[in-house]
Design a protein around this motif. Structure first.
Motif, PDB file in Angstrom:
ATOM      1  N   LEU A 197      -0.729  28.607  32.186  1.00 17.17           N
ATOM      2  CA  LEU A 197      -1.715  27.555  32.412  1.00 17.17           C
ATOM      3  C   LEU A 197      -1.522  26.361  31.484  1.00 17.17           C
ATOM      4  O   LEU A 197      -1.716  25.215  31.898  1.00 17.17           O
ATOM      5  N   SER A 198      -1.156  26.637  30.201  1.00 24.60           N
ATOM      6  CA  SER A 198      -0.994  25.527  29.249  1.00 24.60           C
ATOM      7  C   SER A 198      -0.213  25.989  28.032  1.00 24.60           C
ATOM      8  O   SER A 198      -0.088  27.179  27.770  1.00 24.60           O
ATOM      9  N   ILE A 199       0.308  25.004  27.303  1.00 23.39           N
ATOM     10  CA  ILE A 199       0.951  25.230  26.008  1.00 23.39           C
ATOM     11  C   ILE A 199       0.047  24.619  24.959  1.00 23.39           C
ATOM     12  O   ILE A 199      -0.332  23.442  25.048  1.00 23.39           O
ATOM     13  N   GLU A 200      -0.325  25.416  23.935  1.00 28.14           N
ATOM     14  CA  GLU A 200      -1.304  24.994  22.949  1.00 28.14           C
ATOM     15  C   GLU A 200      -0.632  24.671  21.611  1.00 28.14           C
ATOM     16  O   GLU A 200       0.386  25.252  21.254  1.00 28.14           O
ATOM     17  N   PRO A 201      -1.233  23.753  20.827  1.00 32.59           N
ATOM     18  CA  PRO A 201      -0.649  23.363  19.536  1.00 32.59           C
ATOM     19  C   PRO A 201      -0.951  24.323  18.398  1.00 32.59           C
ATOM     20  O   PRO A 201      -0.353  24.230  17.340  1.00 32.59           O
ATOM     21  N   ILE A 237      15.234  17.724  21.982  1.00 31.85           N
ATOM     22  CA  ILE A 237      15.228  17.668  20.518  1.00 31.85           C
ATOM     23  C   ILE A 237      16.589  18.116  19.982  1.00 31.85           C
ATOM     24  O   ILE A 237      17.147  17.520  19.060  1.00 31.85           O
ATOM     25  N   GLY A 238      17.126  19.180  20.593  1.00 30.51           N
ATOM     26  CA  GLY A 238      18.443  19.660  20.179  1.00 30.51           C
ATOM     27  C   GLY A 238      19.510  18.606  20.340  1.00 30.51           C
ATOM     28  O   GLY A 238      20.374  18.430  19.483  1.00 30.51           O
ATOM     29  N   SER A 239      19.446  17.881  21.445  1.00 31.49           N
ATOM     30  CA  SER A 239      20.424  16.808  21.670  1.00 31.49           C
ATOM     31  C   SER A 239      20.282  15.730  20.609  1.00 31.49           C
ATOM     32  O   SER A 239      21.274  15.194  20.095  1.00 31.49           O
ATOM     33  N   LYS A 296      17.770  28.388  17.699  1.00 34.12           N
ATOM     34  CA  LYS A 296      18.750  27.684  16.871  1.00 34.12           C
ATOM     35  C   LYS A 296      18.308  26.251  16.602  1.00 34.12           C
ATOM     36  O   LYS A 296      18.464  25.732  15.488  1.00 34.12           O
ATOM     37  N   ILE A 297      17.740  25.623  17.615  1.00 35.07           N
ATOM     38  CA  ILE A 297      17.259  24.252  17.443  1.00 35.07           C
ATOM     39  C   ILE A 297      16.122  24.213  16.431  1.00 35.07           C
ATOM     40  O   ILE A 297      16.096  23.361  15.537  1.00 35.07           O
ATOM     41  N   ALA A 298      15.182  25.136  16.560  1.00 39.75           N
ATOM     42  CA  ALA A 298      14.063  25.179  15.628  1.00 39.75           C
ATOM     43  C   ALA A 298      14.546  25.430  14.199  1.00 39.75           C
ATOM     44  O   ALA A 298      14.041  24.835  13.238  1.00 39.75           O
ATOM     45  N   TRP A 299      15.534  26.321  14.050  1.00 40.26           N
ATOM     46  CA  TRP A 299      16.077  26.627  12.731  1.00 40.26           C
ATOM     47  C   TRP A 299      16.795  25.427  12.130  1.00 40.26           C
ATOM     48  O   TRP A 299      16.626  25.103  10.952  1.00 40.26           O
ATOM     49  N   GLN A 300      17.593  24.740  12.945  1.00 42.01           N
ATOM     50  CA  GLN A 300      18.309  23.561  12.463  1.00 42.01           C
ATOM     51  C   GLN A 300      17.331  22.466  12.042  1.00 42.01           C
ATOM     52  O   GLN A 300      17.540  21.772  11.044  1.00 42.01           O
ATOM     53  N   LEU A 301      16.267  22.320  12.802  1.00 39.38           N
ATOM     54  CA  LEU A 301      15.256  21.324  12.454  1.00 39.38           C
ATOM     55  C   LEU A 301      14.618  21.648  11.105  1.00 39.38           C
ATOM     56  O   LEU A 301      14.380  20.757  10.290  1.00 39.38           O
ATOM     57  N   ARG A 312       9.330  17.775  14.627  1.00 38.24           N
ATOM     58  CA  ARG A 312       8.507  18.886  14.151  1.00 38.24           C
ATOM     59  C   ARG A 312       7.151  18.887  14.846  1.00 38.24           C
ATOM     60  O   ARG A 312       6.612  19.940  15.190  1.00 38.24           O
ATOM     61  N   LYS A 313       6.614  17.706  15.065  1.00 38.21           N
ATOM     62  CA  LYS A 313       5.315  17.605  15.736  1.00 38.21           C
ATOM     63  C   LYS A 313       5.376  18.174  17.141  1.00 38.21           C
ATOM     64  O   LYS A 313       4.464  18.875  17.604  1.00 38.21           O
ATOM     65  N   LYS A 314       6.484  17.902  17.837  1.00 39.63           N
ATOM     66  CA  LYS A 314       6.646  18.436  19.189  1.00 39.63           C
ATOM     67  C   LYS A 314       6.749  19.950  19.173  1.00 39.63           C
ATOM     68  O   LYS A 314       6.164  20.638  20.013  1.00 39.63           O
ATOM     69  N   LEU A 315       7.494  20.459  18.215  1.00 37.92           N
ATOM     70  CA  LEU A 315       7.622  21.913  18.134  1.00 37.92           C
ATOM     71  C   LEU A 315       6.292  22.566  17.779  1.00 37.92           C
ATOM     72  O   LEU A 315       5.932  23.610  18.317  1.00 37.92           O
ATOM     73  N   GLN A 316       5.583  21.946  16.838  1.00 41.85           N
ATOM     74  CA  GLN A 316       4.309  22.517  16.420  1.00 41.85           C
ATOM     75  C   GLN A 316       3.253  22.460  17.518  1.00 41.85           C
ATOM     76  O   GLN A 316       2.244  23.151  17.448  1.00 41.85           O
ATOM     77  N   SER A 317       3.497  21.625  18.527  1.00 43.31           N
ATOM     78  CA  SER A 317       2.565  21.564  19.659  1.00 43.31           C
ATOM     79  C   SER A 317       2.783  22.713  20.627  1.00 43.31           C
ATOM     80  O   SER A 317       2.087  22.809  21.639  1.00 43.31           O
ATOM     81  N   MET A 318       3.735  23.582  20.326  1.00 41.49           N
ATOM     82  CA  MET A 318       4.027  24.724  21.189  1.00 41.49           C
ATOM     83  C   MET A 318       3.899  26.013  20.400  1.00 41.49           C
ATOM     84  O   MET A 318       4.845  26.765  20.242  1.00 41.49           O
ATOM     85  N   SER A 319       2.715  26.256  19.862  1.00 41.88           N
ATOM     86  CA  SER A 319       2.493  27.448  19.050  1.00 41.88           C
ATOM     87  C   SER A 319       1.954  28.620  19.852  1.00 41.88           C
ATOM     88  O   SER A 319       2.000  29.752  19.403  1.00 41.88           O
TER      89      SER A 319
END
Length: 564
Positions: free
Chosen positions: A201-205, A265-267, A113-118, A174-181
Motif C-alpha cells: 500500500l505504501s512505503i513509510e519513512p 542513487i546507485g548510478s 550494496k548501494i546503501a552500504w556504499q552510500l 540518504r534522505k531518499k533511503l531513509q524514506s524507505m524504512s
C-alpha cells in the motif's frame, strides 16, 4: 587528489616503502630493552599496540624521516587542544575503516550494496570535513611540514568541485533511503480467514515499533501519546528462504519497488566510488601514535621528568650526546605504581657522550649500582629517537644506528647441549656477523658463566673486535681488569672507537662494617674513571647477615664456635 596520500609518519612514499618490511630489533633485544613498556606508555587504545610496536622495531635510520616526525610531535605537544580534537576524530575514522574493510555486504543484492556504499561515502566526507576544520582552527600555529601538508591536502580536497558535489548530493541520497524504512501491506482473507492476496500500500519513512501495551490496547489498536504507531499483534521475524509462495511473491515485488527508487542513487554514486578512502583511514594509527606520545610526554613533564626534542646528527658521526638522560622504562614503571610521584626527584640522571673521545664504554661498579639501568636506558633512548619521539633528558644530539644488539646474561636460558657459555658465545658470534660501524651493541654481564680468568680473556677479545668495527657499545661487567686495561687495548688495536672506563658511583661509609646501615651508598651516577678496586658484594652480604663476621656472631650465639 584521488591518488595522493599525506602521511604523518613518512614524508614520501619511497621512505615508507623502504621500511615497510624492516624489523631491526630481535625478540631478545625487544625483551632486554622493555619495548613492550614503551608501547604501553604510548597507547591510547590497545588496537594501536601492534602498529606502534612495529614502528619501534623498524628502527628507522633516515634522519629526514626522524626529523619530519619530531617536528609533528612538537606541534602535538605544544597544541594540546589540537591533540584532543584530533583524538576525538579517531572513532569516526575507525568507523570509516571498519565499513570500508568489509569485502562482502550481507547478501549480494545491488540495493544493499548501494546503501552500504552510500554509508561509506557519507562517513568519508564527514571525516574529511572534521579533519579540515580542526587543522584550519590551528593553522596559524602549525609549523611541522607534515601537518602543513595535511592541511593543504584537506583544503584542496574540500575545495574541489568533485568533493563539493559529493558533499551536497549525499544528504539527498540518504534522505531518499531513509524514506524507505518500512512498508504497509494490505492482505485479503478468505472465508476461513486465510490470506489469499496481498498488495503493497505504501512505503513509510519510519520503521514500525513494537511497544509493551495492555491486552485491550492491543486488541483495539489504541495509541499512547508517545507512540507514533500501534499494531494489533506482536512483531514476527521474516524468513526469506523457505517461505510460502505468497511471501516469495511479496519479496519479489518489494525488490522491484526498491529498485525503482534506489537504482538511480546507485548510478549517481558511481562517479564517487574512486575516492581515496585509505588516505584518511591510514591517519588513524598515525594520529593515535602522536596523540599518545604527546599525552605521555606532557605527563612526564608534569611529574618534573624532562623530555627533549633530540637533534638528528648524520649517521657518519656515530654520536650520542644526551644531557641528564634518565631511564624511560624505570620512569614508566614508577609512574604506573605511583601516579603522582615526582620523577624528577626519584630518578637519577646521567650524561651520555659517545663520540671521538670514546665510543666503547667499559662500565664497572657495585652490584645494584645502576649499570643495567644505564645500559638499557641508552638503548631505549636510541629506539625512541629513531621512532621520531622525544628522549629523556634536557638536550640531545644523536646519530641513528642501523642495528641494536643486546646480550643481557640474566635472560640466558642455556641449551642443554651447549651450556650457558656456549649459548653466550653463539649469540656474540651472531652479533659480529652483522654489526657495522653504525650499530649499537649493549652487553650486560656477558661471559660471566666461566672462570674469571677465562671471562677476562674472552671479554678482551670481544671488546677488541668491537673497537675494530667502530660502533658504539656499552659493556657492563664485573671484570675490573678489563676496565683497567682500556689504554693498552686502545694502543694495541686500530680504529677510532676508543674504549673508555666508566664507573657507577658510590659514597664510602667507614662505620661499623657489621651494621646493615653501614652500607656503602650508591649514587647511581655514571662517570668516566678508573675502576674501583672493590665490589658491593660485601655490602649485600652485610645487609642479609651473611658476612663472615655476622655468620660468626650467629654461630657464637648458638654456641657452635667452640668459644667459652
Amino acid at each position: 587528489m584521488e591518488n595522493r596520500n599525506v602521511s604523518l609518519l613518512w614524508p614520501s612514499e619511497a621512505s615508507k616503502e623502504k621500511y615497510m618490511d624492516e624489523i631491526r630489533l630481535s625478540e631478545r633485544c625487544k625483551t632486554d630493552l622493555g619495548v613492550d613498556k614503551i608501547v604501553q606508555s604510548l597507547c591510547i587504545k590497545q588496537k594501536y599496540a601492534d602498529g606502534i610496536e612495529r614502528l619501534l622495531l623498524q628502527l628507522c635510520d633516515d634522519t629526514d624521516v626522524i626529523s619530519y616526525r619530531l617536528d609533528i610531535l612538537e606541534n602535538f605537544i605544544g597544541l594540546p587542544d589540537m591533540t584532543g580534537d584530533l583524538e576525538d576524530m579517531l572513532p569516526f575514522i575507525q568507523k570509516l575503516e571498519s565499513h570500508n574493510s568489509v569485502k562482502h555486504v550481507s547478501g549480494e543484492e545491488p540495493l544493499r550494496k548501494i546503501a552500504w556504499q552510500l554509508e561509506i561515502l557519507s562517513l568519508y566526507t564527514e571525516c574529511v570535513l572534521k579533519l579540515h576544520a580542526v587543522l584550519v582552527q590551528y593553522k596559524s600555529r602549525l609549523s611541522a611540514e607534515g601537518l602543513l601538508r595535511l592541511l593543504q591536502y584537506t583544503e584542496e580536497l574540500t575545495a574541489s568541485d568533485h568533493f563539493q558535489a559529493m558533499a551536497a548530493e549525499l544528504p539527498e541520497f540518504r534522505k531518499k533511503l531513509q524514506s524507505m524504512s518500512s512498508v504497509t501491506i494490505g492482505i485479503n482473507l478468505d472465508n476461513e480467514l486465510k490470506p489469499t492476496e496481498a498488495v503493497f500500500l505504501s512505503i513509510e519513512p519510519k520503521p514500525f515499533k513494537e511497544h509493551k501495551r495492555s491486552l485491550v490496547s492491543s486488541i483495539l489498536g489504541l495509541k499512547s501519546v508517545d507512540q507514533s504507531y500501534q499494531g494489533i499483534s506482536l512483531f514476527h521475524s521474516i524468513l526469506q528462504n523457505g517461505g510460502s509462495a505468497l511471501e516469495s511473491a511479496l519479496f519479489k515485488d518489494l525488490e522491484s519497488l526498491f529498485q525503482a527508487a534506489i537504482l538511480p542513487i546507485g548510478s549517481a554514486l558511481g562517479k564517487y566510488i574512486h575516492v581515496n578512502i585509505p588516505a584518511i583511514t591510514m591517519l588513524e594509527l598515525e594520529i593515535g601514535f602522536f596523540a599518545g606520545a604527546a599525552k605521555f610526554i606532557r605527563k612526564l613533564s608534569e611529574l618534573e621528568l624532562p623530555m627533549c626534542k633530540p637533534q638528528a646528527a648524520p649517521p657518519s658521526e656515530r654520536t650520542c650526546q644526551i644531557d641528564n638522560m634518565t631511564d624511560y622504562i624505570l620512569s614508566y614503571s614508577l609512574y604506573r605504581k605511583h601516579q603522582e610521584i615526582n620523577l624528577g626527584r626519584s630518578v637519577v640522571p646521567n650524561d651520555i657522550a659517545f663520540g671521538p673521545q670514546g665510543r666503547v664504554f667499559i662500565l664497572t661498579g657495585p652490584n645494584q649500582g645502576g649499570k643495567t639501568t644505564y645500559t638499557r636506558a641508552i638503548g631505549v633512548a636510541q629506539i625512541l629517537f629513531q621512532a621520531g619521539l622525544y628522549v629523556p633528558g634536557t638536550a640531545a644530539r644523536i646519530s641513528p644506528v642501523d642495528w641494536i644488539f643486546t646480550h643481557f646474561s640474566e635472560e640466558e636460558k642455556p641449551n642443554v647441549n651447549n651450556g650457558r657459555l656456549g649459548e653466550e658465545s653463539k649469540r656474540l658470534s651472531e652479533i659480529f656477523a652483522k654489526a657495522t660501524g653504525s650499530s649499537l651493541i649493549l652487553l650486560n654481564e656477558s661471559l660471566s658463566s666461566t672462570s674469571p680468568a677465562d671471562s677476562l680473556y674472552l671479554a678482551r677479545d670481544v671488546v677488541k673486535g668491537i673497537k675494530v668495527i667502530g660502533c658504539r657499545a656499552v659493556f657492563a661487567t664485573h671484570l675490573l681488569e678489563l676496565a683497567a686495561g682500556v689504554d693498552s687495548i686502545n694502543d694495541e688495536v686500530p680504529g677510532d672507537s676508543r674504549l673508555v672506563s666508566m664507573v657507577a658511583g658510590i659514597e664510602g661509609n667507614n662505620a661499623d662494617a657489621r651494621r646493615a646501615d653501614a652500607m656503602t651508598k650508591r649514587t647511581y651516577k655514571i662517570t668516566p674513571g678508573s675502576p674501583m678496586g672493590m665490589s658491593l658484594g660485601k655490602d649485600i652480604a652485610q645487609l642479609y647477615g651473611i658476612s663472615f663476621e655476622q655468620i660468626m656472631d650467629t654461630l657464637h650465639k648458638r654456641s657452635l664456635t667452640g668459644d667459652e
